[in-house]
Design a protein around this motif. Structure first.
Motif, mmCIF file in Angstrom:
data_model
loop_
_atom_site.group_PDB
_atom_site.id
_atom_site.type_symbol
_atom_site.label_atom_id
_atom_site.label_comp_id
_atom_site.label_asym_id
_atom_site.label_seq_id
_atom_site.Cartn_x
_atom_site.Cartn_y
_atom_site.Cartn_z
ATOM 1 N N LEU A 29 0.818 -1.208 0.000
ATOM 2 C CA LEU A 29 0.000 0.000 0.000
ATOM 3 C C LEU A 29 0.854 1.260 0.000
ATOM 4 N N GLN A 30 1.992 1.215 0.673
ATOM 5 C CA GLN A 30 2.891 2.370 0.682
ATOM 6 C C GLN A 30 3.446 2.620 -0.724
ATOM 7 N N ALA A 31 3.818 1.554 -1.417
ATOM 8 C CA ALA A 31 4.312 1.702 -2.796
ATOM 9 C C ALA A 31 3.210 2.224 -3.714
ATOM 10 N N LEU A 32 1.981 1.749 -3.521
ATOM 11 C CA LEU A 32 0.879 2.255 -4.343
ATOM 12 C C LEU A 32 0.599 3.723 -4.062
ATOM 13 N N LYS A 33 0.715 4.129 -2.810
ATOM 14 C CA LYS A 33 0.458 5.525 -2.455
ATOM 15 C C LYS A 33 1.497 6.445 -3.098
ATOM 16 N N HIS A 34 2.762 6.004 -3.137
ATOM 17 C CA HIS A 34 3.832 6.855 -3.648
ATOM 18 C C HIS A 34 4.027 6.750 -5.161
ATOM 19 N N HIS A 35 3.805 5.566 -5.737
ATOM 20 C CA HIS A 35 4.071 5.363 -7.160
ATOM 21 C C HIS A 35 2.828 4.998 -7.958
ATOM 22 N N GLY A 36 1.676 4.954 -7.307
ATOM 23 C CA GLY A 36 0.467 4.481 -7.955
ATOM 24 C C GLY A 36 -0.140 5.481 -8.912
ATOM 25 N N VAL A 37 -0.948 4.955 -9.812
ATOM 26 C CA VAL A 37 -1.656 5.743 -10.813
ATOM 27 C C VAL A 37 -3.134 5.391 -10.707
ATOM 28 N N ASP A 38 -3.987 6.403 -10.708
ATOM 29 C CA ASP A 38 -5.427 6.138 -10.726
ATOM 30 C C ASP A 38 -5.824 5.646 -12.105
ATOM 31 N N GLY A 39 -6.631 4.619 -12.133
ATOM 32 C CA GLY A 39 -7.080 4.063 -13.399
ATOM 33 C C GLY A 39 -8.407 3.364 -13.232
ATOM 34 N N GLN A 40 -8.686 2.457 -14.154
ATOM 35 C CA GLN A 40 -9.933 1.713 -14.129
ATOM 36 C C GLN A 40 -9.641 0.238 -14.344
ATOM 37 N N ALA A 41 -10.548 -0.578 -13.816
ATOM 38 C CA ALA A 41 -10.458 -2.021 -14.006
ATOM 39 C C ALA A 41 -11.850 -2.541 -14.321
ATOM 40 N N VAL A 42 -11.886 -3.646 -15.045
ATOM 41 C CA VAL A 42 -13.143 -4.276 -15.429
ATOM 42 C C VAL A 42 -13.298 -5.558 -14.622
ATOM 43 N N TYR A 43 -14.453 -5.703 -13.977
ATOM 44 C CA TYR A 43 -14.765 -6.886 -13.192
ATOM 45 C C TYR A 43 -14.935 -8.066 -14.136
ATOM 46 N N ALA A 44 -14.062 -9.083 -14.003
ATOM 47 C CA ALA A 44 -14.080 -10.222 -14.914
ATOM 48 C C ALA A 44 -14.943 -11.369 -14.374
ATOM 49 N N PHE A 45 -14.610 -11.895 -13.209
ATOM 50 C CA PHE A 45 -15.373 -12.989 -12.611
ATOM 51 C C PHE A 45 -15.026 -13.066 -11.135
ATOM 52 N N GLU A 47 -14.904 -15.857 -7.445
ATOM 53 C CA GLU A 47 -15.002 -17.167 -6.817
ATOM 54 C C GLU A 47 -15.478 -16.942 -5.391
ATOM 55 N N TYR A 48 -16.365 -17.790 -4.927
ATOM 56 C CA TYR A 48 -16.832 -17.665 -3.552
ATOM 57 C C TYR A 48 -15.835 -18.353 -2.630
ATOM 58 N N VAL A 49 -15.391 -17.643 -1.624
ATOM 59 C CA VAL A 49 -14.566 -18.212 -0.563
ATOM 60 C C VAL A 49 -15.314 -17.982 0.747
ATOM 61 N N THR A 50 -14.846 -18.538 1.811
ATOM 62 C CA THR A 50 -15.548 -18.470 3.083
ATOM 63 C C THR A 50 -15.865 -17.032 3.472
ATOM 64 N N ASN A 51 -17.137 -16.713 3.542
ATOM 65 C CA ASN A 51 -17.668 -15.420 3.983
ATOM 66 C C ASN A 51 -17.267 -14.230 3.118
ATOM 67 N N SER A 52 -16.743 -14.446 1.929
ATOM 68 C CA SER A 52 -16.422 -13.324 1.040
ATOM 69 C C SER A 52 -16.294 -13.847 -0.393
ATOM 70 N N HIS A 53 -15.891 -12.964 -1.283
ATOM 71 C CA HIS A 53 -15.695 -13.303 -2.689
ATOM 72 C C HIS A 53 -14.286 -12.908 -3.094
ATOM 73 N N ARG A 54 -13.644 -13.755 -3.873
ATOM 74 C CA ARG A 54 -12.379 -13.386 -4.498
ATOM 75 C C ARG A 54 -12.740 -12.866 -5.883
ATOM 76 N N VAL A 55 -12.612 -11.555 -6.048
ATOM 77 C CA VAL A 55 -13.039 -10.890 -7.271
ATOM 78 C C VAL A 55 -11.820 -10.660 -8.159
#
Length: 138
Positions: A29-45, A47-55
């Motif tokens: 997260l520190q690297a993303l804060k300092h070197h990150g770029v705002d962009g967009q992503a497309v939700y592909a698919f 998988e259901y895991v215990t009590n959440s989803h792996r998106v």
């Protein structure tokens, strides 16, 4: 005293191992804060895991760059497949991305546990080594 030193060393190693996940998340997260770029992503698919989803999401990169897919654990799905979500990614390593915008990234959340368990683990290891050395010299 060697037994007590060995116990301290084992507890210190366990403490360092316990905080390693938080340390890696803090650094990412520190690297993303300092070197990150705002962009967009497309939700592909997902998988259901215990009590959440792996998106799984595909980052929309500039033309000519290879596709980058990353995953994140979420309680609720971002919408139907094909939904566009804001994402922060590092242009050097786009697979290390995070859903959200750069201004909202908070990497200080994990810092407390990293410092507490990491420093405590190092102190326990040092104390264990000192106890073993004192016993060996006496």
């Amino acid at each position: 005293m060697i037994f007590l030193g060995a116990v301290f060393i084992c507890l210190g190693l366990f403490s360092l191992l316990a905080q390693s996940g938080n340390f890696l998340e803090h650094r990412r997260l520190q690297a993303l804060k300092h070197h990150g770029v705002d962009g967009q992503a497309v939700y592909a698919f997902h998988e259901y895991v215990t009590n959440s989803h792996r998106v799984f999401l595909d980052i929309c990169l500039p033309e000519g760059q290879p596709r980058a897919r990353f995953h994140e654990y979420m309680q609720a799905l971002p919408g139907p497949e094909g939904t566009v979500v804001p994402v922060v990614y590092d242009s050097r390593k786009p697979k290390r991305a995070k859903v959200g915008v750069r201004a909202e990234l908070d990497y200080e959340y994990e810092l407390g546990s990293v410092l507490l368990l990491g420093a405590g683990g190092l102190i326990l290891i040092f104390a264990g080594v000192v106890l073993c050395l004192i016993d060996a010299l006496v």
